[in-house]
Design an enzyme around this catalytic site. Structure first.
Site, short mmCIF file in Angstrom:
data_model
loop_
_atom_site.label_atom_id
_atom_site.label_comp_id
_atom_site.label_asym_id
_atom_site.label_seq_id
_atom_site.Cartn_x
_atom_site.Cartn_y
_atom_site.Cartn_z
N ALA A 1 0.81 -1.23 0.00
CA ALA A 1 0.00 0.00 0.00
C ALA A 1 0.83 1.27 0.00
O ALA A 1 0.29 2.35 0.20
CB ALA A 1 -0.93 0.01 1.21
N ALA A 2 2.12 1.16 -0.26
CA ALA A 2 3.00 2.33 -0.13
C ALA A 2 2.55 3.50 -1.02
O ALA A 2 2.53 4.65 -0.59
CB ALA A 2 4.44 1.95 -0.44
N GLY A 3 2.18 3.20 -2.25
CA GLY A 3 1.73 4.27 -3.15
C GLY A 3 0.45 4.93 -2.68
O GLY A 3 0.27 6.15 -2.83
N ASP A 4 -0.45 4.14 -2.10
CA ASP A 4 -1.70 4.70 -1.59
C ASP A 4 -1.45 5.56 -0.36
O ASP A 4 -2.06 6.63 -0.20
CB ASP A 4 -2.67 3.57 -1.22
#
Length: 304
Positions: free
Chosen positions: A248-251
């Site tokens: 979920a890093a991009g989110d």
């Protein structure tokens, strides 16, 4: 205040030694369930990092997964979700021991979010200023939202994931376009038949010609690059000693970016804040379970 329109999924996570090859069978090390979906991840990030209300319009199934996701939204004071008879969306995620991932999405109830449904929510949505969009709901809905809300002078942050089925007309209404390297390359080749690794200036010129205001290129462990018509700015990311799961890093980055911009931080400060939140998230397993609190982000930044 921040509004999010997007997907909610239950993430079904298989931890494996390595990615499974075509025709290969391997045993998973573990099977776990985590609340996820790009829209939901961004909404929960914004809710955990901001002191203001976050409105999240999403669709859940009338099933156990949907009820579980709704309980999680309630815990963070997030309002806006609705139920439908379609099954709750799912993401099947393969995560290697080194923290890399690959994901297959089942749309399910996320397909319920249509332009007609959005029209019924405009009176609520227009109360918010910053909007986070992704591409796990029907594209025509995201396009309708961007066009409609931009006409009301709202700020649109668009995450092109997954990158398939996006039409270039949306970029006229996008203030912050936040692809990763693979998404940027795919869309550049699809729209312009250009490889940004070899034809960067021409690629950027074409994107700005479509109307997009800022491109924030997310590059994993490498520095983040901000492109706009006036400048190129490189912002270092934080080196994390133990990467557990990058799911979920991009989110988390996008949700944190919206919070920082809403608070009046300049774009460099906002990207640094978002990079810190995303950096902390990769040291933990799962999507929403990896999102840091505001105190954690502030303390992390003050220690650097």
């Amino acid at each position: 205040m921040i509004g999010v329109i997007g997907s909610s999924n239950m993430d079904i996570v298989l931890t494996v030694e390595k990615f499974t090859n075509p025709g290969e069978t391997q045993k998973a090390i573990s099977l776990e369930y985590f609340p996820g979906g790009k829209g939901a991840n961004q909404a929960v990030t914004a809710a955990k990092l901001s002191n203001n209300d976050v409105y999240f319009f999403t669709s859940l199934g009338n099933d156990d997964f949907g009820k579980s996701l709704a309980m999680n939204f309630d815990k963070f004071g997030i309002k806006g979700y609705v139920y439908t008879d379609l099954p709750t969306g799912r993401a099947y995620i393969e995560v290697t021991k080194s923290g890399c991932n690959r994901i297959i999405i089942f749309e399910g109830a996320n397909s319920f979010i249509t332009p007609e449904i959005i029209e019924n929510k405009l009176d609520i949505l227009k109360e918010y200023k910053y909007f986070l969009l992704q591409n796990e709901i029907p594209f025509e809905t995201s396009f309708h939202i961007a066009k409609t809300l931009k006409s009301k002078k709202k700020i649109i942050i668009f995450d092109p994931a997954p990158a398939q089925n996006i039409k270039k007309e949306i970029f006229e209404y996008v203030d912050y376009f936040t692809p990763n390297e693979e998404e940027f390359k795919y869309l550049s080749e699809t729209f312009f038949n250009l490889n940004p690794e070899k034809q960067l200036k021409e690629t950027l010129r074409n994107f700005f010609g479509l109307g997009v205001k800022n491109i924030i290129l997310k590059r994993g462990e490498k520095e983040i690059i901000l492109y706009n018509r006036n400048s190129i700015l490189k912002i270092p990311v934080f080196k994390m000693h133990k990467v557990v799961d990058t799911t979920a890093a991009g989110d988390v980055f996008n949700g944190a970016l919206a919070v920082a911009l809403e608070e009046g931080k300049n774009i460099k400060e906002a990207i640094k804040f978002a990079a810190a939140a995303a950096g902390i998230s990769v040291t933990r397993k799962g999507a929403q379970s990896s999102i840091p609190t505001r105190n954690e982000v502030d303390n992390f930044l003050s220690s650097k």
